[in-house]
Design an enzyme around this catalytic site. Structure first.
Site, PDB file in Angstrom:
ATOM      1  N   HIS A 370       1.367  -0.876   0.554  1.00  0.00           N
ATOM      2  CA  HIS A 370      -0.123  -0.024  -0.059  1.00  0.00           C
ATOM      3  C   HIS A 370       1.259   1.037   0.115  1.00  0.00           C
ATOM      4  O   HIS A 370       1.546   1.109   0.343  1.00  0.00           O
ATOM      5  CB  HIS A 370      -1.438   0.102   1.185  1.00  0.00           C
ATOM      6  CG  HIS A 370      -0.352  -0.059   2.669  1.00  0.00           C
ATOM      7  ND1 HIS A 370       0.668  -1.263   3.248  1.00  0.00           N
ATOM      8  CD2 HIS A 370      -0.640   0.726   3.413  1.00  0.00           C
ATOM      9  CE1 HIS A 370       1.220  -1.165   4.203  1.00  0.00           C
ATOM     10  NE2 HIS A 370       0.494   0.320   4.982  1.00  0.00           N
ATOM     11  N   HIS A 372       1.348   4.152   1.975  1.00  0.00           N
ATOM     12  CA  HIS A 372       1.919   4.394   3.072  1.00  0.00           C
ATOM     13  C   HIS A 372       3.856   4.412   3.595  1.00  0.00           C
ATOM     14  O   HIS A 372       4.156   3.673   2.800  1.00  0.00           O
ATOM     15  CB  HIS A 372       1.523   3.533   4.784  1.00  0.00           C
ATOM     16  CG  HIS A 372      -0.083   4.025   5.239  1.00  0.00           C
ATOM     17  ND1 HIS A 372      -0.599   3.342   5.907  1.00  0.00           N
ATOM     18  CD2 HIS A 372      -0.889   5.147   4.524  1.00  0.00           C
ATOM     19  CE1 HIS A 372      -1.984   3.836   5.986  1.00  0.00           C
ATOM     20  NE2 HIS A 372      -1.949   5.135   5.371  1.00  0.00           N
ATOM     21  N   ASP A 374       6.125   4.569   5.578  1.00  0.00           N
ATOM     22  CA  ASP A 374       5.913   3.084   6.168  1.00  0.00           C
ATOM     23  C   ASP A 374       6.767   1.654   4.538  1.00  0.00           C
ATOM     24  O   ASP A 374       7.039   1.240   5.547  1.00  0.00           O
ATOM     25  CB  ASP A 374       6.367   3.265   7.290  1.00  0.00           C
ATOM     26  CG  ASP A 374       5.188   3.061   7.432  1.00  0.00           C
ATOM     27  OD1 ASP A 374       4.012   2.800   6.435  1.00  0.00           O
ATOM     28  OD2 ASP A 374       4.317   1.791   8.569  1.00  0.00           O
ATOM     29  N   HIS A 375       6.115   1.868   3.941  1.00  0.00           N
ATOM     30  CA  HIS A 375       5.891   0.624   3.263  1.00  0.00           C
ATOM     31  C   HIS A 375       6.839   1.095   1.904  1.00  0.00           C
ATOM     32  O   HIS A 375       7.229   0.508   0.806  1.00  0.00           O
ATOM     33  CB  HIS A 375       4.429   0.235   2.958  1.00  0.00           C
ATOM     34  CG  HIS A 375       4.065  -0.491   4.404  1.00  0.00           C
ATOM     35  ND1 HIS A 375       4.266  -1.742   4.551  1.00  0.00           N
ATOM     36  CD2 HIS A 375       3.458   0.494   4.984  1.00  0.00           C
ATOM     37  CE1 HIS A 375       3.885  -2.100   6.186  1.00  0.00           C
ATOM     38  NE2 HIS A 375       3.071  -0.531   6.296  1.00  0.00           N
ATOM     39  N   HIS A 427      -7.910  -0.449   5.130  1.00  0.00           N
ATOM     40  CA  HIS A 427      -6.699  -0.013   5.878  1.00  0.00           C
ATOM     41  C   HIS A 427      -5.818   1.147   4.671  1.00  0.00           C
ATOM     42  O   HIS A 427      -6.162   3.266   4.790  1.00  0.00           O
ATOM     43  CB  HIS A 427      -4.915  -0.801   5.846  1.00  0.00           C
ATOM     44  CG  HIS A 427      -4.195  -0.243   7.009  1.00  0.00           C
ATOM     45  ND1 HIS A 427      -3.611   0.640   7.675  1.00  0.00           N
ATOM     46  CD2 HIS A 427      -2.883   0.427   6.055  1.00  0.00           C
ATOM     47  CE1 HIS A 427      -2.997   1.144   8.006  1.00  0.00           C
ATOM     48  NE2 HIS A 427      -2.158   1.040   7.401  1.00  0.00           N
ATOM     49  N   ASP A 448      -0.421  -4.353   6.155  1.00  0.00           N
ATOM     50  CA  ASP A 448      -1.294  -3.804   7.115  1.00  0.00           C
ATOM     51  C   ASP A 448      -2.599  -4.076   7.344  1.00  0.00           C
ATOM     52  O   ASP A 448      -3.149  -3.779   7.768  1.00  0.00           O
ATOM     53  CB  ASP A 448      -1.375  -1.648   7.765  1.00  0.00           C
ATOM     54  CG  ASP A 448       0.633  -1.809   8.071  1.00  0.00           C
ATOM     55  OD1 ASP A 448       0.884  -2.286   7.782  1.00  0.00           O
ATOM     56  OD2 ASP A 448       0.575  -0.586   7.822  1.00  0.00           O
ATOM     57  N   HIS A 487       3.950  -6.079  10.339  1.00  0.00           N
ATOM     58  CA  HIS A 487       4.514  -5.109  10.865  1.00  0.00           C
ATOM     59  C   HIS A 487       5.025  -6.696  12.488  1.00  0.00           C
ATOM     60  O   HIS A 487       4.162  -7.202  12.253  1.00  0.00           O
ATOM     61  CB  HIS A 487       3.496  -3.895  11.907  1.00  0.00           C
ATOM     62  CG  HIS A 487       4.071  -2.573  10.576  1.00  0.00           C
ATOM     63  ND1 HIS A 487       5.057  -2.262  11.071  1.00  0.00           N
ATOM     64  CD2 HIS A 487       3.040  -2.720   9.735  1.00  0.00           C
ATOM     65  CE1 HIS A 487       4.426  -1.077  10.147  1.00  0.00           C
ATOM     66  NE2 HIS A 487       3.983  -1.358   9.807  1.00  0.00           N
TER      67      HIS A 487
END
Length: 578
Positions: A370, A372, A374-375, A427, A448, A487
């Site tokens: 996705h 975001h 942090d990905h 998400h 996520d 995560h």
């Protein structure tokens, strides 16, 4: 017409024995104790004998040549010191090993119709160009420096391990993996029957080998559940070995007493009975003995094709804060690879550069679950670090630098691995889980959407969408699909779980998580459906969530009755949980 090729080893177990003698287990691989050297000498001697029988694979012979060169070099230095004689002999031994290794390997891949250069073939099969250069230098120029030859010989052995040895089918390891995946045994919940069946099956191998294999898997496989099962299996295996020794001791005592009685009686009848009891077996005792009963011939061995498989390496990022994981997925046969969610290039790029330079991977794409940061936030920086500006970026439409967004259910290939996009909007609306499958296994990378004991926040979606994502889409995957989430949130998830569910399974997981270091959450869809050890907890994270969401305890905790409403309420409670 079918053609049979006979291997020089007796059976697969003998080949695996030689592998252990050459390389040891993972914990021993970097050390070279006196005992390890003795094991390697035995392996060299055994393979030398195999060569006289013919049909010995080139990779086995090359392993023997490099190992023999390293052993001879070390022994010469210990005996002769750094004399000119010892150095020259070592250089010649290494040079001969490299020449035979590289030439034989590349010739076997040569196309007789349109011949290619050695460098072209090496690139095709993932052999580092430095090996070809060293072979050329050793053959046509001055002998390379001894320090360089030693280093390259060790690198060659590591490459051969990845290319050949690690892919060998190991029935003992496979039996243990089957247990860890929850295969076999009695009913779905009959863990004791499953363990007993596994212990019985593992009794075919030496207990030290079994315990060593369990320890190796416990060290290398991520996931708390795997760790717990390995501990349990090791304990049960040790207990079974203790019971077997006690039984054998009792049998020996009984046999000794019976033998003494027979000797005292001195009857021919006693001798005849002893003869009949062992009619289909060897005599007991040490040393040589005569085989009794009809001879059952079997071939020395049939050619076994090494199984190629999907290789997955987790790369931790921001450990101690957001605890992200990137994943490097490699098709071992073609070396084609993708890197999933490489959000922090300083931690990911060195791993990829080492693998690329060593010829272990051919990186074909970045894959994002996705958009975001942090990905997907490291995509452009990683392309610059690797100097691969045209590398594909596969992911949702809002991912950084995305070049391709597969439709829901669309498939594509990574070598022999089939990859399917499973859209799971909630998400984020561009969330995609990637299901991968080859002949040896199944995996899904959930970003996520799904974690151990939980799922992602509903930033861009609703409880109904997450219900669809977990129960309908991920829940439809095969039970033996291994889940790799984005995560490691197990401790925080089970802490919340304990506040809404006081069941034994939740308490057990909570205690384990509190007393052990967190590891990447790797589990299977079937684990969730069958055992509920990890997944019973935060119900919105269950693939089997629909029946669990109708649990009276969950309805009481949330004040809702409809499964989707229960999921939404649990998510709100988790968002505000301290």
């Amino acid at each position: 017409m079918v053609q049979y090729v006979f291997n020089p080893w007796r059976d697969q177990e003998e080949l695996l024995l030689v592998r252990r003698q050459f390389y040891g287990d993972e914990a021993q691989r970097e050390s070279l104790t006196k005992a390890r050297r003795e094991e390697q000498k035995r392996a060299v001697a055994r393979v030398s004998m195999w060569l006289t029988r013919q049909n010995c694979p080139h990779m086995v012979e090359s392993t023997m040549l490099f190992t023999a060169a390293l052993l001879q070099d070390r022994q010469a230095v210990e005996v002769e010191g750094a004399s000119g004689w010892a150095i020259l002999v070592a250089q010649l031994t290494y040079a001969s090993a490299f020449s035979r290794f590289v030439t034989g390997l590349l010739d076997s891949h040569q196309d007789k119709q349109s011949k290619q250069s050695m460098y072209a073939i090496a690139k095709k099969i993932g052999l580092p160009a430095s090996f070809v250069e060293l072979r050329h230098q050793s053959t046509h120029e001055g002998l390379p420096a001894l320090a360089q030859l030693r280093s390259m010989a060790n690198k060659a052995l590591a490459w051969i391990w990845d290319y050949f040895w690690k892919n060998l089918a190991d029935p003992c390891r496979d039996a243990i993996l089957g247990y860890l995946r929850g295969a076999g045994g009695g009913g779905d919940g009959d863990e004791e029957a499953r363990t007993a069946k596994t212990i019985q099956e593992l009794g075919k191998w030496d207990v030290e080998r079994v315990l060593s294999t369990i320890a190796d898997l416990q060290r290398t496989l991520p996931g708390n559940q795997v760790y717990v099962r390995c501990l349990k299996l090791s304990k049960e295996m040790s207990l079974a070995q203790g019971r077997k020794k006690a039984a054998d001791e009792g049998n020996r005592t009984s046999n000794a007493e019976g033998t003494a009685a027979d000797e005292d009686a001195g009857t021919a009848e006693g001798e005849a009975t002893a003869e009949d009891d062992n009619v289909d077996d060897y005599d007991d005792g040490e040393g040589w003995s005569k085989y009794k009963g009809p001879w059952k011939p079997k071939p020395i061995g049939m050619l076994a094709v090494a199984t190629r498989k999907m290789h997955i390496q987790s790369i931790p990022m921001w450990v101690g804060s957001s605890n992200n994981y990137a994943y490097l997925v490699v098709d071992d046969k073609s070396k084609d690879a993708v890197i999933i969610d490489p959000a922090n290039p300083p931690e990911v790029a060195p791993v990829l550069k080492d693998a690329i330079q060593a010829g272990k991977i051919n990186l074909t794409a970045i894959v994002n679950t996705h958009h975001h940061w942090d990905h997907a936030g490291g995509n452009k920086k990683l392309l610059a670090e690797l100097d691969t500006p045209k590398l594909d970026i596969i992911g949702g439409k809002d991912c950084e630098g995305v070049t391709r967004t597969p439709k829901h259910g669309e498939t594509f290939k990574l070598g022999d691995i089939a990859v399917k996009a499973v859209h799971t909007p909630c998400h984020t609306q561009d969330s995609i889980c990637f299901f991968m499958e080859d002949a040896t296994g199944k995996a899904v990378f959930t970003g996520d959407t799904l974690f151990i004991s939980g799922c992602g926040k509903f930033f861009e979606g609703s409880a109904a969408e997450m219900h669809e994502a977990l129960n309908k889409r991920l829940g439809a995957l095969p039970d033996d699909t291994v889940v790799y989430p984005g995560h490691e949130y197990t401790k925080s998830n089970v802490k919340f779980a304990l506040s809404v569910d006081q069941g034994d399974a939740v308490k057990k997981l909570h205690d384990f998580a509190e007393n052990n270091k967190e590891t990447t959450g790797k589990f299977t869809i079937g684990d969730e459906k069958k055992h509920n050890l990890f997944m019973r907890v935060e119900q919105l994270g269950l693939v089997c969530a629909e029946p669990a969401l109708q649990d009276p305890q969950m309805q009481k905790a949330t004040g809702a009755s409809d499964p989707v409403d229960v999921m939404g309420k649990l998510r709100e409670m988790k968002n505000n949980f301290k």
